[in-house]
Design an enzyme around this catalytic site. Structure first.
Site, PDB file in Angstrom:
ATOM      1  N   GLN B 299       0.839  -1.193   0.000  1.00 41.12           N
ATOM      2  CA  GLN B 299       0.000   0.000   0.000  1.00 41.12           C
ATOM      3  C   GLN B 299       0.877   1.247   0.000  1.00 41.12           C
ATOM      4  O   GLN B 299       2.090   1.177   0.208  1.00 41.12           O
ATOM      5  CB  GLN B 299      -0.903   0.011   1.237  1.00 41.12           C
ATOM      6  CG  GLN B 299      -0.159  -0.050   2.553  1.00 41.12           C
ATOM      7  CD  GLN B 299      -1.034  -0.472   3.723  1.00 41.12           C
ATOM      8  OE1 GLN B 299      -2.265  -0.482   3.648  1.00 41.12           O
ATOM      9  NE2 GLN B 299      -0.420  -0.805   4.843  1.00 41.12           N
ATOM     10  N   HIS B 332     -10.507   4.743  19.123  1.00 35.76           N
ATOM     11  CA  HIS B 332      -9.806   3.572  19.648  1.00 35.76           C
ATOM     12  C   HIS B 332     -10.279   3.208  21.045  1.00 35.76           C
ATOM     13  O   HIS B 332     -10.257   2.028  21.428  1.00 35.76           O
ATOM     14  CB  HIS B 332      -8.293   3.793  19.591  1.00 35.76           C
ATOM     15  CG  HIS B 332      -7.758   3.736  18.186  1.00 35.76           C
ATOM     16  ND1 HIS B 332      -7.436   4.867  17.465  1.00 35.76           N
ATOM     17  CD2 HIS B 332      -7.532   2.688  17.363  1.00 35.76           C
ATOM     18  CE1 HIS B 332      -7.025   4.509  16.267  1.00 35.76           C
ATOM     19  NE2 HIS B 332      -7.081   3.211  16.161  1.00 35.76           N
ATOM     20  N   ASP B 357      -1.039   0.514  13.325  1.00 38.50           N
ATOM     21  CA  ASP B 357      -0.611   1.826  13.829  1.00 38.50           C
ATOM     22  C   ASP B 357      -0.321   1.798  15.326  1.00 38.50           C
ATOM     23  O   ASP B 357       0.213   2.758  15.869  1.00 38.50           O
ATOM     24  CB  ASP B 357      -1.673   2.890  13.515  1.00 38.50           C
ATOM     25  CG  ASP B 357      -3.067   2.443  13.882  1.00 38.50           C
ATOM     26  OD1 ASP B 357      -3.219   1.802  14.939  1.00 38.50           O
ATOM     27  OD2 ASP B 357      -4.006   2.710  13.129  1.00 38.50           O
ATOM     28  N   ASP B 411      -0.551 -12.087   6.267  1.00 39.25           N
ATOM     29  CA  ASP B 411      -1.898 -11.817   5.790  1.00 39.25           C
ATOM     30  C   ASP B 411      -2.865 -12.433   6.795  1.00 39.25           C
ATOM     31  O   ASP B 411      -2.757 -13.617   7.121  1.00 39.25           O
ATOM     32  CB  ASP B 411      -2.050 -12.445   4.403  1.00 39.25           C
ATOM     33  CG  ASP B 411      -3.486 -12.407   3.901  1.00 39.25           C
ATOM     34  OD1 ASP B 411      -3.973 -13.451   3.442  1.00 39.25           O
ATOM     35  OD2 ASP B 411      -4.106 -11.344   3.987  1.00 39.25           O
ATOM     36  N   ASP B 429      -9.369  -4.410  13.204  1.00 36.14           N
ATOM     37  CA  ASP B 429      -9.125  -2.990  12.933  1.00 36.14           C
ATOM     38  C   ASP B 429      -8.521  -2.866  11.537  1.00 36.14           C
ATOM     39  O   ASP B 429      -7.362  -2.492  11.362  1.00 36.14           O
ATOM     40  CB  ASP B 429      -8.165  -2.424  14.002  1.00 36.14           C
ATOM     41  CG  ASP B 429      -8.042  -0.902  13.894  1.00 36.14           C
ATOM     42  OD1 ASP B 429      -7.100  -0.348  14.503  1.00 36.14           O
ATOM     43  OD2 ASP B 429      -8.860  -0.267  13.194  1.00 36.14           O
TER      44      ASP B 429
END
Lengths: 245, 563
Positions: B299, B332, B357, B411, B429
């Site tokens: 990405q 969150h 993140d 994955d 998430d």
């Protein structure tokens, strides 16, 4: 096919060309999509599959150069029947085959994340791409040779033109219709059925190709195609349950 | 051999050794296939329509190749080498300009065409506009057909096995292009570099073919002048396109993130400002903060600093908004602690899918010794590296340095297939499903795997696009997906900023809609919060037959209204 005029015979060859070219590109895209499901990273899967498939197409065309031209129709029929059978069960082969191999190898290995648990499956899936590419690659030179024998180079060029048209239509049909409206199970059944239809046309117009077992395989493929499309959801749930359950 | 006026000596097999033809076949095919792959990827990334553009681009390329083959005789007029030479030159030109054109079209679309009103943004014709970027692909296919025909003519006999061998090796070039492309993706090499190298190949072949050209005086002079002009154009392009590409790419990023319509209020009412037109884009681009872009194998990660509210920054993945440093805490906290309050239990062993993140992990680590381990599955290791460094690490309180958090780079789908572990809670998430990659993670197959990995009394908490603008049917499909996967109860709640959370339980039990003091610092929850908010909605699966399966997606991928 001696009872038909040359023009009609060329039309038959043109129809077969359209069908097989359509099926060839759809197989390639389906293979890429199946690999995306298992391995992720869609852009990478499509790119690798396209490259490997195009290479196999070239190798298939090269292999035909060593084939006896007089038996082109017989070779075409055998290719269509093999593609029909492979195409009908393509998602089951790829997804089910991957699951079966992984489960078996994980049961044998002490280290479940060893490369030997996934490498055979990876090789198997890509070998299928090469096999279908080889078979599809041999189709075009066969059909061009059949066209050339009836109408010389202009007829062969027309066959080539129809091949490109069929490829383009297939490339549009896959994302717009086959994948979204039919899904992979019914879509593969449709394409396998189309190959069986192409085989049926060859059987009908080239009597020298008729053998009992070939006719039987052709009819059974058509029947299987119909049944797979009709029972798509149940079969899809079965496959999903086996692979992801 | 004497030549007629203007005629060139026709090259024959003897003047082109087989080895040369083989090398030419592989290199020309490699270059053409490279262009096709990078064009497909570029358009797919900008539009999120990977399957459509990958399929359409290869189909259009093959069809255009066929056209080139058919047009060869009319164009060549017995001078095959001239057509071959011209095809190489044009391929180098078009190949160099294809990707810059794609970015330019996108910039133009964002300034002049897209409708920023959310209810009509979905009808913005992004895919139709990007069809113009297929023009280079069609030209490349056409010229590739010409060069293939020229190669075959140089071999000679139309039925010779050598000719078929050349065709076979031509396809080998396509395979090489695909393999190089895959390696470039893995090594995070910019696709433009691949196109640039392919254009260099085409240019080198052009110069080689020029050197093979023989012509009599005075036509040799005309030929040399033409060649000189063409070479000059090519060389100047090569020199200027690289810095031009960097500038264009920076402008495209800034145009996408900053150059949008804004509404400012004043005494007289409201004024609509922007976007800056094309003519002023270059000067405007210098006034906005630079964008920190990281390209991973999976990405494009953009960290975008606010041009109006320092020190706010935002994270985007593939151009899709993920969070803002100013507001992420509300999201969150809800994701992490709401299910604990509702189920009245703190899970000891947790699985987090996504969340690279580190912000969800930050929240879960607040439970201290009450949580024993957190397994976090993240596909992109570059995301994890970013999360361990500034500015992420100051936001996630260095969560990934805590030994309780075990990070698995994998994955999620494949990891769940292989995993035999069971967890008391699974937090999902993920980014929203704008592409097929995302759809894999909102499919019945995926939720089957999630249900299998969850303990009988466990819960799954996720952020799902239940009521997002986009293709209709999410509010039916997601409960149906979860029900089909074996979850007995599914509850939905909307967050502070409109996002929707889903809580799924395998057991048929109720939850307690009331505040519970978890003895951890929280900014969101209190008794008043629960009183003020509407209660949870229990979603019923209904009789939906066809749920979203990867084998037959229900076309419920989202269209990002802001992209």
């Amino acid at each position: 096919m001696t009872w038909l005029s040359d023009k009609r015979r060329l039309q038959v060859i043109g129809l077969i060309t359209l069908i097989v070219a359509f099926c060839s590109i759809v197989y390639e895209l389906m293979l890429a999509q199946c690999l995306s499901i298992i391995l992720g990273n869609t852009v990478l899967r499509y790119s690798l599959t396209i490259g490997l498939y195009l290479f196999s197409l070239g190798m298939g065309a090269l292999a035909f150069a060593f084939w006896k031209k007089a038996k082109s129709s017989q070779l075409l029929l055998v290719i269509e029947l093999v593609l029909a059978v492979l195409g009908l069960c393509l998602p089951f082969l790829i997804l089910g085959g991957d699951q079966f191999l992984r489960q078996t190898l994980q049961g044998l290995m002490t280290n479940r994340s060893s490369v030997l648990t996934w490498l055979p499956s990876w090789v198997f899936m890509h070998a299928l791409i090469v096999l279908i590419g080889l078979l599809s690659g041999a189709e075009l030179p066969i059909l061009m040779e059949m066209g050339r024998s009836l109408g010389g180079d202009p007829a062969a060029h027309k066959v080539l033109a129809l091949d490109y048209v069929g490829t383009f239509v297939g490339a549009l049909a896959f994302p717009l219709f086959i994948f979204e409206q039919l899904g992979l199970v019914a879509g593969a059944a449709l394409v396998g059925g189309l190959n069986a239809c192409a085989a049926l046309v060859v059987l009908a117009f080239y009597p020298e190709t008729r053998r009992r077992h070939r006719v039987l395989v052709c009819v059974l493929s058509l029947a299987a195609s119909f049944l797979l499309i009709r029972n798509e959801e149940d079969l899809r749930n079965l496959l999903v349950g086996y692979v992801f359950g | 051999m004497s030549l007629a006026k203007g005629q060139t000596a026709r090259p024959n097999l003897a003047s082109f050794p087989i080895s040369t033809l083989i090398v030419l076949a592989i290199l020309t095919s490699y270059a053409s296939m490279t262009y096709e792959l990078v064009i497909a990827q570029a358009i797919a990334i900008l539009t999120d329509e990977v399957i459509w553009w990958e399929s359409f681009t290869i189909g259009a390329f093959i069809a255009a190749t066929g056209l080139g083959i058919f047009a060869f005789d009319d164009l060549a007029k017995n001078d095959d080498l001239r057509v071959f030479r011209q095809a190489e030159y044009r391929l180098a030109l078009v190949g160099l300009l294809a990707l810059p054109l794609t970015l330019f079209v996108h910039i133009y679309y964002r300034i002049y065409i897209v409708d920023y009103a959310p209810h009509s943004a979905l009808r913005s014709p992004l895919n139709w506009v990007m069809l113009t970027c297929q023009i280079p692909n069609l030209l490349i296919g056409f010229f590739s057909g010409l060069e293939l025909c020229a190669l075959l003519r140089l071999v000679g006999n139309a039925r010779s096995r050598v000719q078929i061998g050349v065709i076979a090796l031509y396809h080998l070039g396509a395979l090489c292009a695909a393999l190089v492309f895959a390696v470039a993706l893995w090594m995070k090499i910019d696709a433009f570099e691949l196109a640039f190298c392919a254009a260099i190949l085409n240019a080198l072949i052009f110069f080689y073919l020029v050197s093979r050209c023989q012509a009599t005086f005075p036509f040799a002079v005309r030929r040399h002048v033409q060649t000189g002009l063409a070479s000059g154009l090519l060389l100047s392009l090569f020199v200027s396109v690289h810095p031009g590409w960097e500038l264009l790419r920076e402008l495209q990023m800034k145009n996408f993130y900053y150059n949008n319509i804004r509404v400012e209020s004043h005494d007289g009412g409201f004024t609509q400002i922007g976007p800056v037109p094309l003519t002023g884009l270059l000067a405007w681009g210098k006034s906005v903060p630079p964008i920190e872009r990281h390209i991973s194998s999976y990405q494009v990660i953009d960290i975008v600093r606010s041009d109006r509210h320092e020190p706010e920054w935002k994270l985007y993945l593939d151009g899709h908004f993920q969070f803002s440093s100013e507001t992420e805490r509300f999201y969150h906290e809800m994701l992490a602690h709401l299910p604990v309050m509702l189920t009245r239990s703190i899970p000891k062993e947790l699985l987090v899918l996504g969340g690279g993140d580190g912000l969800l992990a930050r929240e879960l680590l607040k439970y201290g010794e009450r949580v024993h381990k957190i397994d976090l599955i993240e596909l992109d290791k570059d995301m994890i590296h970013l999360a361990k460094a500034l500015p992420f690490s100051s936001l996630n309180d260095r969560a990934f340095y805590n030994t309780k958090v075990r990070i698995h780079i994998a994955d999620a789908f494949s990891w769940l297939r292989l995993s035999k572990a069971r967890y008391e809670a699974i937090y999902i998430d993920f980014p929203y499903p704008y592409t097929f990659e995302g759809l894999r993670l909102y499919s019945v197959e995926f939720f089957n795997l999630v249900a299998r990995t969850l303990s009988a009394q466990g819960f799954v908490m996720m952020d799902a696009p239940l009521f997002e603008a986009g293709e209709a049917g999410w509010e039916e499909h997601i409960p149906a997906l979860l029900a089909k996967a074996g979850f007995a109860k599914v509850f939905a709640l909307q967050g502070e900023y409109g996002e929707t959370f889903l809580l799924a339980l395998k057991e048929d039990r109720q939850v307690v809609w009331a505040f519970q003091d978890l003895a951890i610092p929280l900014a969101t929850f209190s008794d008043a919060w629960f009183t003020r908010r509407s209660h949870l909605v229990e979603l019923k699966a209904g009789a939906l037959r066809n749920t979203n399966s990867m084998l037959k997606p229900q076309r419920i991928s989202l269209r990002d209204v802001w992209k």
